[in-house]
Enzyme design. Structure first.
Site, PDB file in Angstrom:
ATOM      1  N   LYS A 169       0.868  -1.177   0.000  1.00 16.32           N
ATOM      2  CA  LYS A 169       0.000   0.000   0.000  1.00 16.32           C
ATOM      3  C   LYS A 169       0.909   1.232   0.000  1.00 16.32           C
ATOM      4  O   LYS A 169       1.434   1.635   1.011  1.00 16.32           O
ATOM      5  CB  LYS A 169      -0.899   0.005   1.239  1.00 16.32           C
ATOM      6  CG  LYS A 169      -2.249   0.743   1.036  1.00 16.32           C
ATOM      7  CD  LYS A 169      -2.166   2.200   0.675  1.00 16.32           C
ATOM      8  CE  LYS A 169      -1.884   3.060   1.897  1.00 16.32           C
ATOM      9  NZ  LYS A 169      -1.955   4.530   1.525  1.00 16.32           N
ATOM     10  N   GLY A 179       6.916   5.398   8.378  1.00 18.52           N
ATOM     11  CA  GLY A 179       6.057   6.572   8.496  1.00 18.52           C
ATOM     12  C   GLY A 179       6.212   7.225   9.843  1.00 18.52           C
ATOM     13  O   GLY A 179       7.273   7.142  10.478  1.00 18.52           O
ATOM     14  N   SER A 180       5.158   7.858  10.300  1.00 19.91           N
ATOM     15  CA  SER A 180       5.228   8.630  11.539  1.00 19.91           C
ATOM     16  C   SER A 180       5.143   7.717  12.759  1.00 19.91           C
ATOM     17  O   SER A 180       4.550   6.638  12.712  1.00 19.91           O
ATOM     18  CB  SER A 180       4.079   9.633  11.591  1.00 19.91           C
ATOM     19  OG  SER A 180       2.842   8.959  11.787  1.00 19.91           O
ATOM     20  N   VAL A 224       1.423   6.827  13.661  1.00 23.21           N
ATOM     21  CA  VAL A 224       0.822   5.733  12.901  1.00 23.21           C
ATOM     22  C   VAL A 224       1.537   4.425  13.228  1.00 23.21           C
ATOM     23  O   VAL A 224       0.915   3.353  13.251  1.00 23.21           O
ATOM     24  CB  VAL A 224       0.863   6.025  11.389  1.00 23.21           C
ATOM     25  CG1 VAL A 224       0.305   4.857  10.595  1.00 23.21           C
ATOM     26  CG2 VAL A 224       0.075   7.297  11.085  1.00 23.21           C
ATOM     27  N   GLY A 225       2.834   4.498  13.521  1.00 24.20           N
ATOM     28  CA  GLY A 225       3.574   3.298  13.897  1.00 24.20           C
ATOM     29  C   GLY A 225       2.989   2.610  15.119  1.00 24.20           C
ATOM     30  O   GLY A 225       2.980   1.378  15.209  1.00 24.20           O
ATOM     31  N   GLU A 237      10.007   1.722  10.796  1.00 29.12           N
ATOM     32  CA  GLU A 237      10.993   2.799  10.678  1.00 29.12           C
ATOM     33  C   GLU A 237      10.217   4.095  10.756  1.00 29.12           C
ATOM     34  O   GLU A 237       9.428   4.415   9.872  1.00 29.12           O
ATOM     35  CB  GLU A 237      11.762   2.669   9.365  1.00 29.12           C
ATOM     36  CG  GLU A 237      13.054   3.477   9.354  1.00 29.12           C
ATOM     37  CD  GLU A 237      12.842   4.877   8.851  1.00 29.12           C
ATOM     38  OE1 GLU A 237      12.652   5.784   9.697  1.00 29.12           O
ATOM     39  OE2 GLU A 237      12.859   5.066   7.630  1.00 29.12           O
ATOM     40  N   CYS A 293      13.690  10.627   6.714  1.00 28.44           N
ATOM     41  CA  CYS A 293      13.703  10.164   8.097  1.00 28.44           C
ATOM     42  C   CYS A 293      15.067  10.331   8.745  1.00 28.44           C
ATOM     43  O   CYS A 293      15.173  10.597   9.936  1.00 28.44           O
ATOM     44  CB  CYS A 293      13.287   8.685   8.153  1.00 28.44           C
ATOM     45  SG  CYS A 293      11.605   8.384   7.583  1.00 28.44           S
ATOM     46  N   GLU A 311      10.644  16.153  15.071  1.00 32.93           N
ATOM     47  CA  GLU A 311      10.990  15.972  13.662  1.00 32.93           C
ATOM     48  C   GLU A 311      10.187  16.952  12.813  1.00 32.93           C
ATOM     49  O   GLU A 311       8.962  16.849  12.702  1.00 32.93           O
ATOM     50  CB  GLU A 311      10.697  14.536  13.229  1.00 32.93           C
ATOM     51  CG  GLU A 311      11.185  14.221  11.827  1.00 32.93           C
ATOM     52  CD  GLU A 311      10.960  12.773  11.434  1.00 32.93           C
ATOM     53  OE1 GLU A 311      11.840  12.204  10.772  1.00 32.93           O
ATOM     54  OE2 GLU A 311       9.905  12.215  11.801  1.00 32.93           O
TER      55      GLU A 311
END
Length: 484
Positions: A181, A234-235, A238-239, A256, A290, A386
């Site tokens: 996705k 991703g963030s 969401v992780g 990651e 990242c 970040e």
């Protein structure tokens, strides 16, 4: 003949080697960051589409043509795909640049790295060996590495093609069947690489791609009971959700999740070598990386010299469209632009310098002039969070102990760099960094396909790249044979 352009894809998903529109028929615009205008459409998929993709992957893994291939045969397919990516590299780069906004030179470099992922893992597919464990005299103990089964891959918009290769290639090399996705903000090169995989001869269901929104298609994939392992970049926010869903299904995951990576400059550093790298490490890809080196920790003896060098360099940088001379393109979206500008407006530290936006750039594009701040408080928001934009904060330090404390003093732990001529200090500081990668007198590795990559703490866990990724995408089986 080298292709320089590609037809825009129809809004459809790749499921079992067939392009299928979303079950609902829904589609969504693709917006170019260069001018803020729509230029393509993709399928706006839902849970039914994810169900179909997972079913196709399961059929491929359990009894389909994909399951019958040897490791060497899988490797040859990956190598074939690598060659096709190389053949279309210029067209893919132009598509990526339009879709993502990155300068064309960087998009070209990204395509070279993407091809390298499939080349590297194609060559590694038949070289992941088991082990024999010495045990009792009447026993033979074997360790076998086996694929998980169906793997889910949710990748971000900052490096669409590279992340495709980084996440999917090792999964396929080890015999998993994959469902990808890609991010809805930039996914056109992922779709094209999927088409190239079909052309290269990948069996139906080995690779499936479902586009759509994170909160619908992404969420459906992350919680799907038919997934055996999931990889997410991703963030951190969401992780947490991804990891929670993985736990509910009792499966593993690689995460990651970003970083706030320090570049540590000691008094004895070669400033002529360090200064351009300090800048490049935070403006590459618009700072939307990242591993961006977004904190410069500078020893007081060279602090003024470094500040002067950074000021001159940042003032010379102009954000512009993605043409041949561009070094800093637009950010991915209006939302990301507003977020980064918010950090700049509320930095809470002196502005050392700000670059510009080149005259003639499209008015609707998402351009942000780069900025450098300092001296910054190590505990301040801009030094801890970040930003994901072309913003550098400069933090002074007195000695080695303070540098280490500041460098390790965030919730993240992804990458660090150490600039010093002192060999003993290089080793001491590198070993003291609580992160996944450390570069000494440099930063970054031009893709670094061979180098294990991943973080600690809020930067996530698990490792991508190198042979370490092959280990993450397999599970160990112990077979004990009694022969006495």
């Amino acid at each position: 003949m080298t292709r320089t352009d590609l037809p825009l894809p129809e809004p459809a998903n790749l499921i079992g080697n067939v392009w299928q529109p979303a079950v609902s028929g829904a589609s969504m615009d693709v917006i170019s960051p260069i001018d803020g205008l729509p230029f393509a459409r993709i399928a706006d998929s839902g849970p039914e589409d994810v169900d179909a993709a997972v079913a196709a992957a399961r059929a491929a893994f359990e009894g389909g043509d994909w399951s019958r291939l040897t490791a060497a045969e899988r490797g040859r397919l990956l190598l074939r795909l690598a060659r096709r990516i190389e053949d279309e590299a210029e067209a893919l780069a132009r598509l990526e640049s339009r879709d993502n906004g990155k300068p064309i030179r960087q998009a070209r470099a990204d395509m070279a790295v993407t091809a390298r992922y499939f080349e590297y893992y194609g060559g590694a597919a038949d070289k992941l060996h088991g082990e024999i464990i010495p045990f009792l005299k009447d026993c033979n103990v074997e360790l076998h590495r086996e694929p998980h089964g169906v793997t889910g891959h949710i990748i971000p918009w900052n490096y669409p093609a590279q992340m495709f290769g980084r996440s999917v290639a090792p999964a396929l090399a080890t015999g998993n069947a994959a469902v990808l996705k890609p991010a809805e903000e930039a996914c056109l090169t992922a779709l094209r690489i999927g088409a190239l995989a079909v052309e290269a001869g990948f069996p139906p269901g080995a690779l499936n791609i479902v586009t759509g929104r994170g909160e619908t298609a992404g969420a459906a994939l992350s919680r799907h009971p038919g997934i055996d392992f999931i990889s997410f970049t991703g963030s951190p926010e969401v992780g947490v959700l991804i990891q929670t869903e993985a736990a509910r299904n009792f499966i593993g995951c690689t995460l990651e999740l970003g970083g706030k990576s320090p570049q540590i400059v000691f008094d004895d550093a070669d400033l002529e070598a360090a200064l351009p790298v300090l800048v490049t490490a935070v403006i590459q890809n618009g700072g939307q990386t990242c591993s961006a080196g977004s904190r410069a920790l500078v020893q007081r003896g060279v602090f003024d010299a470094v500040m002067a060098g950074l000021k001159a360099r940042f003032e010379a940088i102009e954000a512009s469209d993605s043409g041949e001379e561009a070094v800093l393109g637009p950010l991915i979206s209006a939302r990301q632009k507003a977020r980064v500008e918010g950090y700049i407006a509320n930095a809470g530290a002196p502005l050392i310098a700000r670059g510009g936006i080149r005259a003639g750039t499209p008015d609707g594009g998402f351009y942000v002039a780069p900025a450098v701040f300092g001296p910054c408080d190590p505990g301040s928001r801009i030094a801890q969070e970040e930003v994901f934009g072309p913003v550098l904060c400069v933090i002074p330090f007195e000695d080695e102990a303070e540098a280490i404390a500041i460098a390790n003093g965030t919730e993240y732990g992804l990458v660090a760099s150490v600039w010093t001529r002192d060999g003993a200090r290089q080793q001491r500081v590198a070993k003291a960094m609580r992160c996944g990668q450390v570069f000494v007198n440099g930063y970054g590795a031009g893709g670094g396909v061979e180098l294990p990559f991943g973080g600690r703490r809020k930067s996530g866990h698990g490792r991508e790249k190198g042979f370490a990724a092959l280990h993450d995408f397999t599970t160990l089986k112990t077979i004990v044979t009694h022969h006495g």
